[in-house]
Design an enzyme around this catalytic site. Structure first.
Site, short mmCIF file in Angstrom:
data_model
loop_
_atom_site.label_atom_id
_atom_site.label_comp_id
_atom_site.label_asym_id
_atom_site.label_seq_id
_atom_site.Cartn_x
_atom_site.Cartn_y
_atom_site.Cartn_z
N GLU A 274 92.66 70.14 51.20
CA GLU A 274 92.07 69.45 50.07
C GLU A 274 92.68 69.82 48.72
OE1 GLU A 274 89.53 67.03 49.75
OE2 GLU A 274 90.03 66.77 51.86
N SER B 116 41.29 52.04 80.37
CA SER B 116 40.44 52.84 81.27
C SER B 116 40.69 54.33 81.18
CB SER B 116 40.65 52.37 82.72
OG SER B 116 40.19 51.05 82.88
#
Length: 700
Positions: free
Chosen positions: A146, A412
């Site tokens: 970089e 149920s």
């Protein structure tokens, strides 16, 4: 004398008449040489210079002088313009004394029960790691790729900008960045990501300020802990955890090179999305490091021969559902997070993976066929320790947590609260009730197969999920009694106390239902489901530690034994008979709602309680998916994995000195004794219906 006077007169006349100016008489004229007696220079014997040659040389010197002059003028104006531009940029920045490094947003590291990283949360992806704690090749990798002149420039690298500009031209518009690490840091700390000339100028000014205020080591330290690495990972620690499942302190050279290569284009080069691109970029980083003598050629060869590979986190995206829930709980427990914290959770990564795979595989095989698009699963120990939680089929597609936030009709699977209420009011598993058509103010609940068995025991009615019996019991006991039982066991959602509550028409969450069933699995004690064990600050200080809670018994052990025996029958001969967990006593209940919109199964052993919900977010019907089909299959697969290697233990109170005969017996009263024939409450059929309706709705 006359002759002399005449001579003087001639001389005098001559002087008066000779008025011509000599060159020496002119201002700036040529002086005479010593010994000259008034002769003109052109009268001299010295040869004269050629006029043409003299004029040409003068022009050349004059032209060079003008170039130098205008160059100096332009340079001066350029300096003035540059100073003016810097002043203008400075005016549009905040006061330089206020440009302190912003406080680093906190990160939350979420760990599983085994210490493995489950997820990270917060604006930053990982805890801050000092530069001195990193392997020396890690920061070198970033400098090499970089900003190779990082240690020689003062924030701006003119050579780098020129090189980038030339390459941009050669590539015809494919932009290459010329920003230094300091400029990138300035952008990340203080500026937006917009691409404008003004922002670039501000970036340059701030870079100069950073270089003046901080050392190179401090700048590199700040950069590595702030830069974005893609996939939501900020900072080198967050990236190391995200892609390699380890701390940045333990990065290998190939891994460090891969992370350094990411910052050029984090989304495009993320190794979990583009492994080939990330590996190629990492090889360029390694080559750059070798070229700049940061690593040896031998080390470079080894790194290139063994490239890094991103891990696939166990549990995949489902851990994010857990992380979201954890973040909500952290806020409740310690308030706003203003420092890096580590959260130790109760989640077992292996069980989380098994839960996710069980759900995903089942939906992949049968989801389209049954028109089921979503599902959720929660598993916890009988004392409320959550071991796995899956809030949906794919977190990337939908972050909605269906295990916690969704409210669905349980069908149920709500019936155990009805039957527990019945037992607590004096009935037994062998109590007989009539399975026959019933009408409540025009509402006529039917059984699933629209068939009726006549007199049945409560055990048979629960195992076969007979709707008419559940409604009769609710009317007999009172809907309020049923809702009170559900609330006592841990249901927190609002329940409507009406006759239809027996069939699970009030909406609840999966977490609530599993919590409530835990009381059956633990012998009758209240529980508070939890996922967080402790929270630690960045300095290791304990900010929260869970203390064991004894909430007390809420159900008599006799009734727990009866309920466990009755719900065990559901897995033996009832709607969940396809559940398969060899060697273990298991119990549970299925649930299916109207038009097959929801399919549930909640089952448990003395070791673990697990609940599954399947359906669609838009509440559209499935293609006849029932709780006894796919939910039971998912439960069986998951529970087999969860119980592997665990010694079987019986359910609490199983049998409890009472064993159901399994056969119909004559109708009984509320106390379970012999029927009182003259009492309409025990006569069954239409007489019972009429008596209940009269009592509940004031009919006379």
């Amino acid at each position: 004398m006359a002759k002399g006077q005449a001579s003087k007169k001639r001389d005098s006349g001559a002087g008066l008449l000779d008025l011509r100016l000599r060159p020496t008489d002119r201002v700036g004229g040529t002086s005479r040489s010593r010994g000259e007696s008034g002769r003109h220079r052109h009268d001299s014997d010295t040869p004269a210079k050629k006029p043409g040659k003299k004029r040409g040389g003068g022009r050349r010197h004059s032209r060079i002088g003008r170039v130098v002059y205008w160059f100096a003028v332009l340079a001066l104006w350029a300096i003035i313009a540059a100073i003016g531009l810097l002043v203008w940029v400075g005016i549009h920045l905040p006061p330089i004394q206020s440009l302190e490094i912003p406080k680093r947003p906190p990160s939350v590291l979420i760990l599983g029960a085994n210490g493995a990283t489950l997820a990270t949360r917060g604006d930053m992806g990982g805890a801050e790691v000092p530069l001195r704690d990193l392997p020396d090749y890690a920061p070198k990798a970033f400098v090499a790729i970089e900003d190779r002149r990082f240690y020689s420039h003062h924030g701006i690298d003119p050579f780098g900008i020129l090189r980038a500009g030339i390459r941009d031209v050669l590539r015809r518009g494919r932009a290459e960045g010329g920003s230094t690490l300091t400029q990138q840091l300035a952008k990340n700390l203080f500026l937006t990501q917009e691409r404008t000339v003004t922002r670039k100028l501000q970036e340059a000014v701030l870079a100069l300020w950073l270089e003046h205020k901080f050392s190179k080591a401090q700048i590199l330290d700040l950069y590595l802990n702030r830069v974005y690495f893609g996939s939501g990972a900020y900072g080198i620690e967050g990236a190391a955890q995200r892609y390699f499942g380890k701390s940045a302190r333990q990065l290998t050279l190939p891994e460090a090179a891969m992370l350094a290569g990411l910052v050029q284009s984090p989304s495009r080069l993320a190794p979990n999305r583009n492994p080939e691109g990330a590996e190629h970029r990492a090889s360029l980083v390694i080559a750059a490091m070798a070229e700049q003598n940061m690593i040896s050629d031998e080390a470079a060869k080894r790194a290139l021969a063994n490239p890094a590979h991103a891990i696939r986190p166990s549990g995949g995206g489902s851990f994010n559902y857990v992380a979201d829930w954890v973040m909500d709980a952290v806020d409740d427990l310690i308030g706003q997070v203003d420092q890096d914290v580590t959260v130790d959770t109760t989640i077992e990564p292996a069980l989380q993976t098994a839960a996710e795979q069980s759900l995903d595989d089942a939906l992949a095989q049968k989801g389209d066929k049954l028109n089921i698009s979503q599902g959720a699963l929660v598993a916890m120990t009988p004392d409320g320790v959550v071991r796995a939680l899956v809030g949906g089929r794919n977190y990337a597609d939908s972050q909605y947590n269906r295990a916690i936030d969704a409210r669905r009709q349980p069908g149920s699977s709500f019936k155990p609260f009805v039957y527990l209420t019945a037992l607590e009011h004096g009935l037994t598993p062998d109590t007989i009730r009539e399975d026959a058509p019933i009408s409540v103010k025009g509402w006529k609940p039917e059984n699933y197969e629209r068939e009726y068995l006549g007199p049945v025991t409560l055990t048979q009615a629960l195992a076969n999920s007979l709707n008419t019996v559940a409604v009769r019991l609710t009317l007999e006991l009172g809907p309020n009694a049923v809702t009170r039982t559900a609330y006592r066991l841990g249901i927190e959602s609002k329940l409507e106390p009406n006759a239809s509550i027996a069939l699970g028409t009030s909406e609840v969450s999966v977490l609530e239902m599993v919590s409530a069933y835990s009381t059956f699995a633990n012998g009758g004690f209240a529980i508070s489901p939890h996922v967080i064990e402790r929270i630690k600050g960045a300095d290791g200080k304990i900010l929260y530690a869970r203390t064991p809670q004894t909430l007390g018994r809420i159900v008599d052990p006799r009734y727990i034994g009866m309920m466990n025996t009755m719900m065990h029958e559901t897995l033996v001969s009832g709607t969940a008979r396809h559940a398969d967990l060899p060697g273990w006593q298991a119990a549970g209940k299925t649930g299916t709602t109207e038009d097959f919109r929801d399919a549930w199964f909640i089952g448990y052993t003395s070791h673990l309680v697990a609940g599954i919900w399947l359906g669609n977010d838009d509440n559209s019907p499935t293609k006849k998916a029932t709780g006894g089909s796919l939910p039971v299959d998912i439960w069986s697969r998951f529970m087999k994995a969860a119980h592997q290697g665990v010694t079987p233990t019986p359910l609490p109170g199983f049998g409890n000195g009472w064993v159901s005969s399994g056969a119909p017996t004559p109708p009984q009263g509320l106390d379970g004794g012999a029927p009182v024939n003259n009492n309409p409450r025990d006569s069954g059929g239409g007489t019972l219906d009429s008596w209940l309706l009269d009592k509940l709705f004031g009919r006379h």
